[in-house]
Design a protein around this motif. Structure first.
Motif, PDB file in Angstrom:
ATOM      1  N   ASP A  83       0.781  -1.353  -0.141  1.00 49.52           N
ATOM      2  CA  ASP A  83      -0.034  -0.123  -0.075  1.00 49.52           C
ATOM      3  C   ASP A  83       0.977   1.109  -0.087  1.00 49.52           C
ATOM      4  O   ASP A  83       0.256   2.428   0.093  1.00 49.52           O
ATOM      5  CB  ASP A  83      -1.142  -0.028   1.006  1.00 49.52           C
ATOM      6  CG  ASP A  83      -2.008  -1.096   1.306  1.00 49.52           C
ATOM      7  OD1 ASP A  83      -2.246  -1.678  -0.052  1.00 49.52           O
ATOM      8  OD2 ASP A  83      -2.211  -1.770   2.244  1.00 49.52           O
ATOM      9  N   HIS A  84       2.008   1.250  -0.020  1.00 45.86           N
ATOM     10  CA  HIS A  84       2.863   2.128  -0.127  1.00 45.86           C
ATOM     11  C   HIS A  84       3.005   3.127  -1.511  1.00 45.86           C
ATOM     12  O   HIS A  84       3.026   2.494  -2.546  1.00 45.86           O
ATOM     13  CB  HIS A  84       4.321   1.951   0.202  1.00 45.86           C
ATOM     14  CG  HIS A  84       5.593   2.968  -0.033  1.00 45.86           C
ATOM     15  ND1 HIS A  84       5.254   3.977   0.740  1.00 45.86           N
ATOM     16  CD2 HIS A  84       6.489   3.213  -1.007  1.00 45.86           C
ATOM     17  CE1 HIS A  84       6.591   4.968   0.438  1.00 45.86           C
ATOM     18  NE2 HIS A  84       7.009   4.472  -0.468  1.00 45.86           N
ATOM     19  N   VAL A  85       2.433   4.496  -1.407  1.00 48.29           N
ATOM     20  CA  VAL A  85       2.276   5.068  -2.707  1.00 48.29           C
ATOM     21  C   VAL A  85       3.497   5.512  -3.437  1.00 48.29           C
ATOM     22  O   VAL A  85       4.407   5.910  -2.725  1.00 48.29           O
ATOM     23  CB  VAL A  85       1.363   6.390  -2.242  1.00 48.29           C
ATOM     24  CG1 VAL A  85       1.193   7.328  -3.783  1.00 48.29           C
ATOM     25  CG2 VAL A  85       0.105   6.136  -1.813  1.00 48.29           C
ATOM     26  N   LEU A  86       3.850   5.055  -4.554  1.00 46.66           N
ATOM     27  CA  LEU A  86       4.822   5.394  -5.457  1.00 46.66           C
ATOM     28  C   LEU A  86       4.610   6.748  -6.340  1.00 46.66           C
ATOM     29  O   LEU A  86       5.785   7.555  -6.452  1.00 46.66           O
ATOM     30  CB  LEU A  86       5.283   4.205  -6.249  1.00 46.66           C
ATOM     31  CG  LEU A  86       5.886   2.980  -5.518  1.00 46.66           C
ATOM     32  CD1 LEU A  86       6.274   1.832  -6.741  1.00 46.66           C
ATOM     33  CD2 LEU A  86       7.278   3.295  -4.813  1.00 46.66           C
ATOM     34  N   PHE A  87       3.594   6.880  -6.832  1.00 47.41           N
ATOM     35  CA  PHE A  87       3.438   7.815  -7.784  1.00 47.41           C
ATOM     36  C   PHE A  87       2.213   8.714  -7.436  1.00 47.41           C
ATOM     37  O   PHE A  87       1.114   8.162  -7.039  1.00 47.41           O
ATOM     38  CB  PHE A  87       3.410   7.425  -9.138  1.00 47.41           C
ATOM     39  CG  PHE A  87       4.518   6.596  -9.728  1.00 47.41           C
ATOM     40  CD1 PHE A  87       5.740   7.202 -10.006  1.00 47.41           C
ATOM     41  CD2 PHE A  87       4.662   5.301  -9.658  1.00 47.41           C
ATOM     42  CE1 PHE A  87       6.798   6.772 -10.294  1.00 47.41           C
ATOM     43  CE2 PHE A  87       5.811   4.570 -10.075  1.00 47.41           C
ATOM     44  CZ  PHE A  87       6.764   5.371 -10.625  1.00 47.41           C
ATOM     45  N   THR A  88       2.120   9.893  -7.596  1.00 46.71           N
ATOM     46  CA  THR A  88       1.064  10.899  -7.193  1.00 46.71           C
ATOM     47  C   THR A  88       0.943  11.894  -8.486  1.00 46.71           C
ATOM     48  O   THR A  88       1.996  12.744  -8.771  1.00 46.71           O
ATOM     49  CB  THR A  88       1.035  11.592  -6.080  1.00 46.71           C
ATOM     50  OG1 THR A  88       1.384  10.767  -5.016  1.00 46.71           O
ATOM     51  CG2 THR A  88      -0.255  12.560  -5.895  1.00 46.71           C
ATOM     52  N   LEU A  89      -0.023  11.945  -9.398  1.00 53.67           N
ATOM     53  CA  LEU A  89      -0.042  12.774 -10.598  1.00 53.67           C
ATOM     54  C   LEU A  89      -0.980  14.109 -10.226  1.00 53.67           C
ATOM     55  O   LEU A  89      -2.119  13.891  -9.596  1.00 53.67           O
ATOM     56  CB  LEU A  89      -0.574  12.062 -11.619  1.00 53.67           C
ATOM     57  CG  LEU A  89      -0.771  13.057 -13.056  1.00 53.67           C
ATOM     58  CD1 LEU A  89       0.746  13.381 -13.660  1.00 53.67           C
ATOM     59  CD2 LEU A  89      -1.624  12.133 -14.118  1.00 53.67           C
ATOM     60  N   LEU A  90      -0.423  15.336 -10.466  1.00 51.68           N
ATOM     61  CA  LEU A  90      -1.258  16.579  -9.964  1.00 51.68           C
ATOM     62  C   LEU A  90      -1.875  17.080 -11.181  1.00 51.68           C
ATOM     63  O   LEU A  90      -1.324  16.947 -12.591  1.00 51.68           O
ATOM     64  CB  LEU A  90      -0.574  17.544  -9.559  1.00 51.68           C
ATOM     65  CG  LEU A  90       0.445  17.127  -8.184  1.00 51.68           C
ATOM     66  CD1 LEU A  90       0.993  18.359  -7.586  1.00 51.68           C
ATOM     67  CD2 LEU A  90      -0.619  16.693  -7.084  1.00 51.68           C
ATOM     68  N   SER A  91      -2.966  17.651 -11.123  1.00 52.06           N
ATOM     69  CA  SER A  91      -3.792  18.251 -12.365  1.00 52.06           C
ATOM     70  C   SER A  91      -3.301  19.562 -12.456  1.00 52.06           C
ATOM     71  O   SER A  91      -2.468  20.361 -11.424  1.00 52.06           O
ATOM     72  CB  SER A  91      -5.219  18.373 -12.305  1.00 52.06           C
ATOM     73  OG  SER A  91      -5.419  19.280 -10.926  1.00 52.06           O
ATOM     74  N   SER A  92      -3.609  20.715 -13.270  1.00 56.61           N
ATOM     75  CA  SER A  92      -3.147  21.998 -13.567  1.00 56.61           C
ATOM     76  C   SER A  92      -3.794  22.829 -12.272  1.00 56.61           C
ATOM     77  O   SER A  92      -3.121  23.812 -11.936  1.00 56.61           O
ATOM     78  CB  SER A  92      -3.660  22.835 -14.789  1.00 56.61           C
ATOM     79  OG  SER A  92      -5.013  22.673 -14.506  1.00 56.61           O
ATOM     80  N   ARG A  93      -4.701  22.397 -11.474  1.00 53.49           N
ATOM     81  CA  ARG A  93      -4.999  23.124 -10.167  1.00 53.49           C
ATOM     82  C   ARG A  93      -4.396  22.974  -9.107  1.00 53.49           C
ATOM     83  O   ARG A  93      -4.446  23.290  -8.056  1.00 53.49           O
ATOM     84  CB  ARG A  93      -6.590  22.818 -10.226  1.00 53.49           C
ATOM     85  CG  ARG A  93      -7.634  23.445 -10.994  1.00 53.49           C
ATOM     86  CD  ARG A  93      -9.157  23.678 -10.456  1.00 53.49           C
ATOM     87  NE  ARG A  93      -9.976  23.897 -11.471  1.00 53.49           N
ATOM     88  CZ  ARG A  93     -10.378  22.665 -12.036  1.00 53.49           C
ATOM     89  NH1 ARG A  93     -10.222  21.562 -11.712  1.00 53.49           N
ATOM     90  NH2 ARG A  93     -11.325  23.104 -13.040  1.00 53.49           N
ATOM     91  N   GLY A  94      -3.483  21.726  -9.001  1.00 54.33           N
ATOM     92  CA  GLY A  94      -2.612  21.152  -8.039  1.00 54.33           C
ATOM     93  C   GLY A  94      -3.351  20.133  -7.109  1.00 54.33           C
ATOM     94  O   GLY A  94      -2.938  19.890  -6.237  1.00 54.33           O
ATOM     95  N   THR A  95      -4.457  19.591  -7.668  1.00 58.65           N
ATOM     96  CA  THR A  95      -5.226  18.673  -6.868  1.00 58.65           C
ATOM     97  C   THR A  95      -4.586  17.233  -7.337  1.00 58.65           C
ATOM     98  O   THR A  95      -4.071  17.295  -8.479  1.00 58.65           O
ATOM     99  CB  THR A  95      -6.943  18.767  -7.349  1.00 58.65           C
ATOM    100  OG1 THR A  95      -6.986  18.686  -8.681  1.00 58.65           O
ATOM    101  CG2 THR A  95      -7.396  19.912  -6.697  1.00 58.65           C
ATOM    102  N   VAL A  96      -4.776  16.167  -6.703  1.00 57.52           N
ATOM    103  CA  VAL A  96      -4.201  14.906  -7.111  1.00 57.52           C
ATOM    104  C   VAL A  96      -5.107  14.404  -8.104  1.00 57.52           C
ATOM    105  O   VAL A  96      -6.290  14.034  -7.797  1.00 57.52           O
ATOM    106  CB  VAL A  96      -4.161  14.083  -5.918  1.00 57.52           C
ATOM    107  CG1 VAL A  96      -3.753  12.666  -6.341  1.00 57.52           C
ATOM    108  CG2 VAL A  96      -3.077  14.624  -4.928  1.00 57.52           C
ATOM    109  N   LEU A  97      -4.795  14.114  -9.515  1.00 62.63           N
ATOM    110  CA  LEU A  97      -5.507  13.418 -10.289  1.00 62.63           C
ATOM    111  C   LEU A  97      -5.557  11.927  -9.941  1.00 62.63           C
ATOM    112  O   LEU A  97      -6.629  11.499 -10.066  1.00 62.63           O
ATOM    113  CB  LEU A  97      -4.722  13.638 -11.782  1.00 62.63           C
ATOM    114  CG  LEU A  97      -5.563  14.754 -12.540  1.00 62.63           C
ATOM    115  CD1 LEU A  97      -4.794  14.591 -14.040  1.00 62.63           C
ATOM    116  CD2 LEU A  97      -7.106  14.476 -12.630  1.00 62.63           C
ATOM    117  N   SER A  98      -4.567  11.283  -9.967  1.00 67.71           N
ATOM    118  CA  SER A  98      -4.619   9.856  -9.859  1.00 67.71           C
ATOM    119  C   SER A  98      -3.249   9.627  -8.912  1.00 67.71           C
ATOM    120  O   SER A  98      -2.124  10.181  -8.894  1.00 67.71           O
ATOM    121  CB  SER A  98      -4.537   9.199 -11.023  1.00 67.71           C
ATOM    122  OG  SER A  98      -3.615   9.401 -11.926  1.00 67.71           O
ATOM    123  N   SER A  99      -3.040   8.251  -8.255  1.00 68.89           N
ATOM    124  CA  SER A  99      -1.890   7.808  -7.533  1.00 68.89           C
ATOM    125  C   SER A  99      -1.822   6.409  -7.756  1.00 68.89           C
ATOM    126  O   SER A  99      -2.734   5.613  -8.121  1.00 68.89           O
ATOM    127  CB  SER A  99      -1.838   8.239  -6.240  1.00 68.89           C
ATOM    128  OG  SER A  99      -3.006   7.674  -5.438  1.00 68.89           O
TER     129      SER A  99
END
Length: 1500
Positions: A929-945
């Protein structure tokens, strides 16, 4: 006066001393190097003659003199030719005929060549031994002390700082006791410095000085030392150049000034006389713009109104106790050119009140041409009151409350209107005090200098009166004569004739305003006819205008004229106007002897004027002179048939009561020979007295003591320099050939701006450009003056016409003057800055040209022909053999330039895996369950991880899909065409699970499919991909109509869309067996436009991740923010691979989102409290430009960068220091530590060689000499030294990396701090090119090269980048001394020009600095020309301003001539995803004519 020490660049001329050979009691021989020797080459370099040594620098203390003498040893000499002079040959005889009288028994003086034995000279020259010693025009010997042992004082080699040297009279040298000459009013004691000194220097010290001053070295050829081996060429003097051969000239005296008994004792007395005995006599008639008489001012009115003005100035300004103006104070006179009557009243009012009028132009706007300089003059004169007329006062610009604003650079003024109705009547008992003319200042006339500065020439009351008398006598003025005046009545000839002399003789002036001349150029001729005027004062342009307009005029009769004064008759091109005017109007009663050209200057007033004669048989003087001779300052008569001649007319004889001589323009004011051009000097009461408030310049101009060749002053009275160049011909006629202000010295030859204007006008005049709207000036580029011609073109001429005219002008100037024009610019009509009377304001024009705001519409530059002093092209030396390099390095104590990062160290738990796919499976089991990747949108919110397990599961499904739907075998290539994000990462590991080789490809841009899709197609084809994996959106895009138009879509391999994955996982995961097999292919386009795929094995990939993990100390608990393109190089490794290997969380920020929200990256860094972040230069630039003004608002949003430890720019180029520094400075307020920002360096063969990391010393910066770099050498210099270039270390060398610097040609190792190619040996090198477009054989050694000697076993990869290693004083984590790697530039990009290696970025940096409108710049070579492309931000009319600026800066800083300047719109220069310029793409676009430029300038 400070004595500047000669800088290295100046050419110094020093003769060998003869003291050693001269017997006691004799002075050394006179060497007479000719005036036009090389010494004049550098004289005009910095404006005033820097290169002329003299001994007139003020009294220098003895110690200083001695110490300076010691340092003066190493200078050079210019030898003179050994020809006989004084009447040799026909030219000499002709020159003697030219002279009025011969010089007395001086005997022939032989020019001694310095190469001869000196004793021989003593015998030869016996008759000239007792002459005072002097060194040509350049060196002076101070007069010796009266002692027998002392032979002579040494030459004092100091340099001039002022425009004209301070003069020192030279007494004859002899042993007879003599009186000390007067100098001004002081006694000149015996120092050679021309400054009174109270003490005497003992003979012993004097002798010591003599011995110290003897030159220590033999004379060398003269050259500029440019601190480096690139010697700039110096024009050697032409051995066949003409030299003056006449005898020494004699000063010419004018006729005596016959004072007539009834001449008034002062001008005010004259006004009083006429105002009281003939008050009704007309004094001045003014005209309106229709040519109707507007107003007649009588002598009675002038007298009464002037008294009223005088009374009001003295008594109605300020208070009774504190009047604002007292007698002797200066007041400004601001009157428009159409109101001479108000001006005249104010002027005479000032004379009566004994205040000093300073007439100036009306300031129309706050930013008039030259208005600021006028303000400085008023300030320095202490002016507080300005007199003006009612109409003019109303027309001045007003502020919102109606007050007149303070003009730029002006003092605070009280504006005082002089109209009678505004003034109070003086009381009955008040009367002005009328004195005889005395030495008080009467008025101040302003004068604009060559550089635009404004000086005030003071004229005393006695000079004013004497000048009026001299004009009256020479013009034969009588009472009540009518005179028509077209000239400016505020200064110069117009003031002297139309305001002053006219009143002395009670004449009637008809004043024609400039505004009327513009409407009706014939108006002055009509007034001459209407009033039967006897005299008219005009300029040659008024005659010219009349010629153009006269055709429709029938009843013209000019027989009443007895004198037509041509104010600019001394101008070389006025003669054509005079001739043409006479030609047309002789039939209308104009007699030839009526035309009277005159020569005048602000300093000397009227210098000479041709007298009106009744004898029409005496033809005026003409001189047809050779231009070639004139350029060397020598008069040679030529024939009129030749083109390269200058015809000059005489300007009459010397003024009554004056004495005139001609002195050499540079150096000591020594009399010229009869056939030599020099500056006219006048000794008379009727000249200016001083430049107000400038005693030094006054001394150099108004207190000159001309001397003979023996050093004796010709007169005890001082002369005034007129600023006019010329000579005195037969019969005492004065000829003017040019002005000192218009003099341009180009590679040692003198050219006159007016002559060049005349030549330009002679080329189909009037068709393309306006006459009189041409400016010629010189600019200094690369240590010499270069000629610039600027003309206004007519609005109806086409570009084709203009270019034809321009090329003809260039040819004409070249053939007639033998000089190249550096730049010829045409500007639209009426855009050049004007003087108030419509002439061109030269210094403002030059200023606009230099700062790039002239806005020309056509430009032609010819640097190839003009610039002849470039350093010689470098010859490649034969290479030194390897063994001697090795020995040489050992002998000089240089170690071989090699360095390495630390060891990779012991293996940790995840390092036992050889394959990334195994690491991911291990992480999915141990930390699912360790998060490796977090992708941000142009607003700075997390799009997906993605967690470890999620990534593993998705990769399994993709592998299943590849096997099922794609039917792929292991080892097949798969192209991954995804936007930056998480799908890309999952697809990559899916390929590894299936045993396929992934290739990441940037997707086509939806708005620009036509150009981006072919690249995608090419990579897919070249990489031999068996299938394409992509998202649904992109797969639709690949089949769209636009895509079909761009490429043939039938030849695509199968396209798999990963948005709907199969539910099941594959039967088993692929287990790679050999770690040296391919893990993935890294495809990228280099800056030179090469597409190459680099093979990355599993071993290399794991070693790479491990090296980065160690350098950046990455652990599962860390977060790293990445704002990079994930398609190749280090960007891809950081985005896709490192997290899986090290377990840290990667926060992914697609760089494209920053275009929507520039603060996205920094806000994310702050919000996630990231310690390490990676970005590209384009991201950094976007933040610097986009957020520059928003730091305050970001701070208020809580943006905090204080936790950032490392912010690394990922790059494949030399670090961009300016950008990283401005970024650090800008965000310092938001907590960013300046030490945090650093760069990395990678290339094709090794994706990361250096990376700053967390521990280890800060990156260092060194300054290297840019000129040495061109020769492939590194020369460290101090910060701020000329030609210095800052280079920043590219980060620390990664663990497991070894670097060596090798010679790219011989492949031998180089020493520390030597420039060479960076070679790298390490486990994460690529294992070779998959395919390269181009020659495979050439590329084969990129990955496996061996040194030619030394360690010949190790296999190295060649980076293709030049750089050097330097051991610093800092220590590494291991305690070793730290080796810094400095990257200079790519070998592929470097340009070989003139035998030297130039890096485009250096030239681009210079170009971007030249003008604020240049946003971006790229350079590339084309054949052997340098092409500069600049992006223009601003209006298109600025485009042509950039051409000369770009050419100048590249010449000055890089010694290169720019072949083509292309001005384009913003965004034309192609830039790749890493922010690097694609110069070769640009070049292809240029050659294929696809750039759509705003302007292309081909420098001829």
């Amino acid at each position: 006066m400070a004595v500047p020490m000669p800088s290295k660049r100046r050419s110094l001329v020093v003769q060998t001393s003869m003291d050693a050979y001269t017997p006691p009691g004799l002075s050394p021989l006179s060497y007479l190097p000719t005036l036009t020797d090389t010494s004049s080459g550098s004289e005009e370099e910095g404006g005033q003659g820097e290169g002329t040594p003299t001994s007139s620098q003020g009294s220098i203390s003895m110690e200083h003199w001695i110490s300076r003498a010691i340092h003066q040893g190493s200078t050079t000499s210019s030898s003179s030719s050994s020809t006989q002079s004084g009447g040799s040959g026909a030219a000499g005889r002709l020159a003697d005929v030219l002279a009025q009288t011969h010089v007395g028994k001086s005997g022939p003086i032989a020019h001694l060549s310095l190469k001869r034995k000196t004793m021989l000279g003593v015998a030869e020259n016996g008759n000239s031994l007792r002459r005072s010693c002097e060194f040509g025009s350049d060196l002076l010997w101070p007069p010796p002390l009266e002692s027998e042992e002392n032979h002579s004082a040494p030459p004092d080699v100091t340099t001039y700082t002022s425009e004209h040297p301070v003069q020192v009279e030279r007494p004859q040298v002899s042993t007879v006791p003599r009186t000390t000459p007067k100098y001004g009013n002081a006694e000149l004691m015996e120092t050679g410095d021309g400054v009174p000194v109270s003490s005497r220097v003992s003979a012993k010290i004097q002798q010591l000085v003599n011995t110290l001053k003897q030159p220590r070295r033999p004379p060398l050829r003269e050259f500029f030392v440019d601190d480096f081996e690139e010697l700039l060429e110096v024009q050697q003097p032409d051995p066949n150049q003409p030299r003056p051969e006449g005898s020494q000239m004699v000063a010419i005296r004018g006729e005596p000034l016959g004072v007539v008994t009834n001449w008034p004792p002062s001008l005010e007395a004259a006004l009083q006389r006429w105002g009281t005995i003939s008050p009704k006599a007309p004094c001045l008639t003014t005209m309106d713009t229709n040519g109707k008489p507007l107003y007649v001012l009588t002598y009675g009115k002038l007298w009464s109104r002037s008294i009223k003005v005088a009374y009001n100035i003295l008594h109605k300004l300020g208070t009774k106790q504190e009047p604002m103006v007292r007698p002797g104070d200066r007041v400004a006179l601001v009157f428009p050119n159409n109101d001479p009557a108000a001006f005249m009243v104010a002027f005479y009012g000032c004379l009566l009140a004994e205040v000093v009028p300073v007439p100036i132009e009306v300031p129309l706007t706050r930013k008039d041409a030259g208005s600021q300089q006028i303000g400085f003059l008023l300030g320095s004169c202490g002016v507080t009151v300005a007199l003006t007329s009612d109409a003019c006062h109303k027309g001045l610009p007003k502020g919102p409350t109606g007050e007149i604003p303070q003009f730029k650079g002006w003092p605070k003024l009280l504006w005082f209107v002089t109209e009678s109705k505004h003034l109070s009547k003086p009381p009955r008992d008040w009367f002005p005090h009328i004195k005889d003319a005395n030495n008080d200042t009467a008025y101040i006339e302003y004068k604009t200098c060559k550089d635009g500065s404004v000086l005030g020439v003071t004229v005393t009351r006695i000079a004013l009166l004497t000048h009026c008398q001299a004009l009256t006598q020479s013009c034969g003025y009588t009472e009540a004569e009518i005179i028509v005046n077209v000239l400016d009545f505020k200064k110069d000839v117009g003031l002297w004739h139309g305001i002053l002399t006219s009143v002395m003789n009670m004449m009637h002036v008809i004043s024609i305003p400039y505004s009327l001349m513009k409407v009706n150029p014939l108006s002055w001729i009509q007034k001459v006819c209407q009033y039967k005027a006897k005299v008219a004062c005009v300029k040659s342009r008024d005659m010219h205008w009349a010629l153009v307009a006269h055709r429709d005029q029938r009843d013209v009769n000019l027989s009443s004229l007895r004198m037509l004064v041509v104010a600019d008759g001394s101008n070389p091109w006025s003669i054509s106007s005079c001739d043409a005017f006479l030609n047309v109007f002789q039939s209308k009663g104009l007699r030839p002897e009526v035309i009277c050209p005159c020569a005048s200057s602000a300093e000397a007033l009227t210098v000479a004027i041709r007298r009106p004669t009744d004898d029409s048989n005496q033809p005026p003087g003409r001189g047809v002179l050779s231009m070639q001779g004139l350029s060397y300052g020598v008069i040679r008569v030529d024939s009129e048939e030749r083109l390269s001649v200058l015809t000059v007319q005489d300007v009459g004889t010397v003024m009554p009561g004056a004495l005139m001589c001609v002195v050499k323009p540079e150096g000591v004011p020594q009399l010229c020979r009869t056939d030599e051009i020099g500056e006219l000097c006048v000794c008379s009461i009727a000249t200016g007295m001083s430049y107000y408030g400038l005693s030094g310049m006054t001394k150099n101009t108004f207190e000159v003591f001309p001397m003979t060749s023996s050093g004796a002053p010709i007169s005890e009275y001082p002369f005034t320099r007129t600023g006019l160049l010329g000579f005195i011909g037969p019969g005492g006629l004065v000829f003017v050939s040019g002005k000192m202000d218009g003099l341009m010295v180009v590679s040692g030859r003198r050219h006159n701006a007016d002559d060049i204007v005349a030549t330009a006008l002679a080329v189909e005049p009037m068709k393309f450009v306006y006459r009189g709207r041409i400016a010629v000036f010189s600019v200094t580029v690369l240590h010499d003056e270069r000629i610039v011609v600027v003309a206004e073109q007519r609005p109806d001429s086409t570009e084709e016409d203009s270019f034809q005219w321009m090329s003809r002008v260039l040819q004409a100037i070249d053939s007639i003057h033998n000089v190249g024009v550096f730049c010829l610019a045409l500007v639209p009509a009426n855009t050049l800055p004007k003087t108030p009377l419509g002439g061109i304001h030269l210094s403002e024009t030059k200023q606009l040209f230099l700062e790039g705001s002239l806005h020309p519409c056509n430009v032609l530059m010819c640097p190839h022909t003009c610039v002849t002093n470039l350093p010689k092209p470098r010859q490649k030396q034969p290479e030194i053999g390897p063994a001697s390099v090795m020995v040489g390095n050992l002998v000089s104590g240089k170690r071989i330039a090699q360095a390495s990062g630390r060891d990779l160290g012991q293996i940790e738990d995840n390092d036992q895996f050889l394959f990334l796919s195994e690491v991911l499976q291990w992480r999915a089991q141990t930390t699912p369950d360790h998060v490796l990747f977090t992708l941000l949108s142009s607003r700075g919110t997390v799009l997906s991880s993605l967690t470890c397990l999620q990534l593993h599961k998705r990769a399994e499904k993709i592998a299943a899909m590849l096997m099922e739907r794609g039917h792929l075998q292991d080892g097949d290539h798969v192209a991954l065409v995804y936007p930056p994000g998480i799908d890309l990462i999952a697809a990559f590991y899916g390929c590894l699970y299936a045993g396929c080789v992934p290739i990441t490809v940037r997707p086509p841009h939806p708005q620009n499919i036509a150009t981006t899709l072919p690249t995608v197609k090419m990579i897919v084809e070249v990489s031999r991909s068996a299938c394409v994996m992509t998202s649904q959106v992109i797969s639709k895009l690949l089949k769209s109509k636009e895509a079909i138009a761009a490429v043939d879509i039938r030849s695509w391999p199968p396209v798999l869309d990963t948005d709907d994955l199969p539910k099941k996982k594959p039967p088993q995961l692929y287990k790679p067996s050999n770690p040296d097999t391919l893990a993935y292919l890294d495809f990228s386009v280099s800056t030179t436009g090469m597409l190459a795929g680099v093979k990355m094995s599993h071993t290399a990939t794991s070693a790479f991740c491990r090296s980065i993990k160690l350098q950046c100390e990455l652990y599962p608990s860390r977060e790293v923010a990445i704002c990079l393109d994930p398609y190749c190089g280090l960007g891809f490794v950081l985005w896709c691979l490192c997290s899986v290997y090290s377990g840290h969380q990667s926060i992914l920020i697609p760089p494209s989102e920053l275009e929507v929200n520039p603060a996205l990256w920094l806000l994310a860094v702050s919000q996630f409290r990231v310690r390490d972040t990676f970005c590209s230069y384009s991201v950094m630039e976007l933040c610097t430009k986009g957020l520059g003004l928003q730091t305050e608002s970001l701070k208020s949003r809580g943006l905090d960068l204080s936790r950032v430890r490392t912010c690394v720019v990922v790059a494949e180029e030399r670090p961009r220091i300016a950008l990283t520094q401005s970024f650090s400075k800008l965000f310092k307020d938001l907590g960013l530590h300046p030490r945090a920002v650093s760069t990395s360096f990678g290339c094709r063969v090794n994706l990361a060689i250096c990376l700053q990391g967390t521990s280890g010393p800060d990156p260092t910066t060194v300054y290297v000499d840019m000129r040495a770099l061109r020769h492939d050498r590194v020369r460290l210099v101090e910060r701020g030294s000329p030609h210095s270039l800052p280079l920043m270390e590219s980060g620390k060398i990664l663990p497991g990396v070894r670097i060596i610097i090798a010679n790219p040609e011989t492949k031998g190792p180089l020493g520390d701090s030597h420039l060479g190619e960076i070679w790298v040996h390490c486990t994460h090198n690529g294992s070779g090119y998959f395919t390269v477009y181009g020659d495979e054989a050439l590329q084969s050694d990129h990955f496996n090269s061996r040194l030619s000697f030394g360690d010949t076993q190790t296999v190295w990869a060649r980076t293709g980048y030049l750089g050097f290693l330097r051991r610093t004083e800092l220590t590494d984590a291991s305690g070793e001394r730290h080796d810094a790697l400095y990257v200079v530039g790519a070998l592929d990009e470097a340009m070989e020009l003139r035998g030297m290696r130039y890096h485009p970025i250096d030239i681009e940096t210079s170009v971007i600095r030249t003008h604020k409108s240049i946003m971006e710049c790229a350079v590339f070579p084309w054949t052997n020309l340098l092409v500069v492309v600049v992006e223009l931000e601003g209006s298109e009319q600025e485009a042509l301003d950039l051409v000369p600026l770009v050419t100048n800066s590249v010449l000055e800083e890089h010694y290169l001539i720019v072949g083509v300047v292309v001005v384009v719109d913003i965004g034309v220069i192609p830039i790749n995803s890493r922010g690097e310029k694609q110069r070769m793409h640009l070049r292809d676009g240029f050659l294929a004519d696809q750039l759509d430029p705003i302007y292309v300038a081909y420098n001829m």
